[in-house]
Design an enzyme around this catalytic site. Structure first.
Site, PDB file in Angstrom:
ATOM      1  CE  LYS A 175     -12.420  39.133  33.104  1.00  0.00           C
ATOM      2  NZ  LYS A 175     -13.608  38.506  32.497  1.00  0.00           N
ATOM      3  CG  HIS A 247     -16.429  46.323  29.760  1.00  0.00           C
ATOM      4  ND1 HIS A 247     -15.207  45.975  30.307  1.00  0.00           N
ATOM      5  CD2 HIS A 247     -16.794  45.257  28.986  1.00  0.00           C
ATOM      6  CE1 HIS A 247     -14.855  44.759  29.893  1.00  0.00           C
ATOM      7  NE2 HIS A 247     -15.797  44.309  29.097  1.00  0.00           N
ATOM      8  NE  ARG A 250     -12.335  44.125  27.486  1.00  0.00           N
ATOM      9  CZ  ARG A 250     -11.150  43.538  27.310  1.00  0.00           C
ATOM     10  NH1 ARG A 250     -10.061  44.268  27.170  1.00  0.00           N
ATOM     11  NH2 ARG A 250     -11.058  42.218  27.254  1.00  0.00           N
ATOM     12  CG  HIS A 273     -11.450  38.211  24.510  1.00  0.00           C
ATOM     13  ND1 HIS A 273     -12.173  38.736  23.460  1.00  0.00           N
ATOM     14  CD2 HIS A 273     -11.826  38.921  25.610  1.00  0.00           C
ATOM     15  CE1 HIS A 273     -12.939  39.712  23.897  1.00  0.00           C
ATOM     16  NE2 HIS A 273     -12.750  39.843  25.202  1.00  0.00           N
ATOM     17  CE1 TYR A 282     -16.784  43.999  21.286  1.00  0.00           C
ATOM     18  CE2 TYR A 282     -15.233  42.173  21.473  1.00  0.00           C
ATOM     19  CZ  TYR A 282     -15.959  43.192  22.052  1.00  0.00           C
ATOM     20  OH  TYR A 282     -15.869  43.409  23.411  1.00  0.00           O
TER      21      TYR A 282
END
Length: 301
Positions: A175, A247, A250, A273, A282
């Site tokens: 990103k 996703h 991932r 991130h 997570y």
């Protein structure tokens, strides 16, 4: 001099700002402009100029938006987009204030992402028909998605020139055009080499597409939609009840690392991130798993 209610001009300049100053993708820019357009529609309905909009107007705008059944998550993202827009106006046009600055976003319940266990991942991979070139490509894609925790956009834009398989790393563009190095496991390397040496050389590559790793039959870079489709087809083929997407691999990558005791900062770096808070989701998955083990096996549960 620019009219204070010239939305077209301000949105055009905002798009340029997001592209050249923030380095955002076309999809992200479109999402920001869509948010601003919602406020534009509301202001026109209420005969407000852009410069007349106050914090109270933003609060009324949120009530108006809520009437369309828009979720708290979307409302929160919308507010974030408008804050960025007004900060741009402050920076570039000496705007007097940001009416969104003190508006509190709706509280959002943190959603635990769906993950696959090892057996389910193996079932999906084994369901691939390896008698076709596309089958071997798709197997390689799943190995790379799960082995590196890539976003689907990162996967389809993966370049041959960014593979460093001899030192077991790949470089991806995430990103905001941010690059990061990710370790790649031997299983994924094995199938990447098979695909690149035995399958890809037989594809007539289109001009300008030579550096993309994963190609379709016509020699162009694979689209995200094609990856979605074949993963959905595989899930249907094995009768998987979970609703999965690229996703999900991932999420599974990150969840299995955390379950195995991996350092959270390392997982954050691999996923790309910006905030450790995003990665901490997570740890909740891991706690849910541990709770299920206690419930299933402890005699007092």
């Amino acid at each position: 001099m620019i009219e204070e209610n010239n939305w077209v001009h301000f949105k055009r300049d905002f798009a340029r700002f997001l592209k050249f100053e923030r380095g955002l993708s076309d999809n992200s820019i479109e999402a920001y402009l869509h948010d601003v357009s919602k406020l534009e529609v509301y202001s026109e309905e209420n005969k407000l100029t852009l410069q007349q909009i106050t914090s109270k107007d933003i609060q009324r705008f949120l009530i108006w938006i809520n009437g369309f059944g828009i979720s708290p998550f979307t409302q929160s993202r919308l507010l974030s987009g408008l804050k960025t827009f007004y900060n741009f106006l402050l920076l570039e046009y000496d705007w007097e204030s940001n009416p969104v600055e003190l508006i509190q976003a709706p509280r959002i319940a943190r959603k635990i992402p769906s993950v696959l266990n090892i057996q389910e991942i193996d079932q999906l991979i084994h369901a691939i028909d390896l008698s076709t070139p596309e089958g071997m490509r798709n197997k390689t894609i799943l190995e790379v998605l799960y082995g590196c925790g890539l976003r689907v956009s990162e996967l389809v834009s993966l370049k041959l020139s960014n593979l460093y398989l001899d030192i077991e790393f790949i470089k991806v563009e995430g990103k905001g055009n941010k690059e990061r190095l990710i370790p790649i496991g031997r299983q994924a390397i094995k199938y990447l080499k098979i695909y690149m040496n035995e399958i890809r050389p037989h594809i007539k590559v289109k001009l300008g597409q030579e550096d993309f790793v994963f190609l379709n039959k016509r020699g162009a870079a694979l689209s995200r939609v094609m990856v979605f489709i074949f993963i959905k087809d595989l899930a249907s083929k094995i009768g998987l009840q979970k609703n999965i997407s690229p996703h999900t691999f991932r999420h599974s990558f990150a969840s299995h690392l955390v379950e195995g005791g991996a350092d959270l900062r390392a997982v954050q770096d691999m996923l790309g991130h910006e905030s450790i808070t995003t990665t901490e989701i997570y740890t909740h998955i891991d706690r849910d798993y541990l709770q299920s083990v206690i419930t299933q096996y402890h005699p007092r549960s």
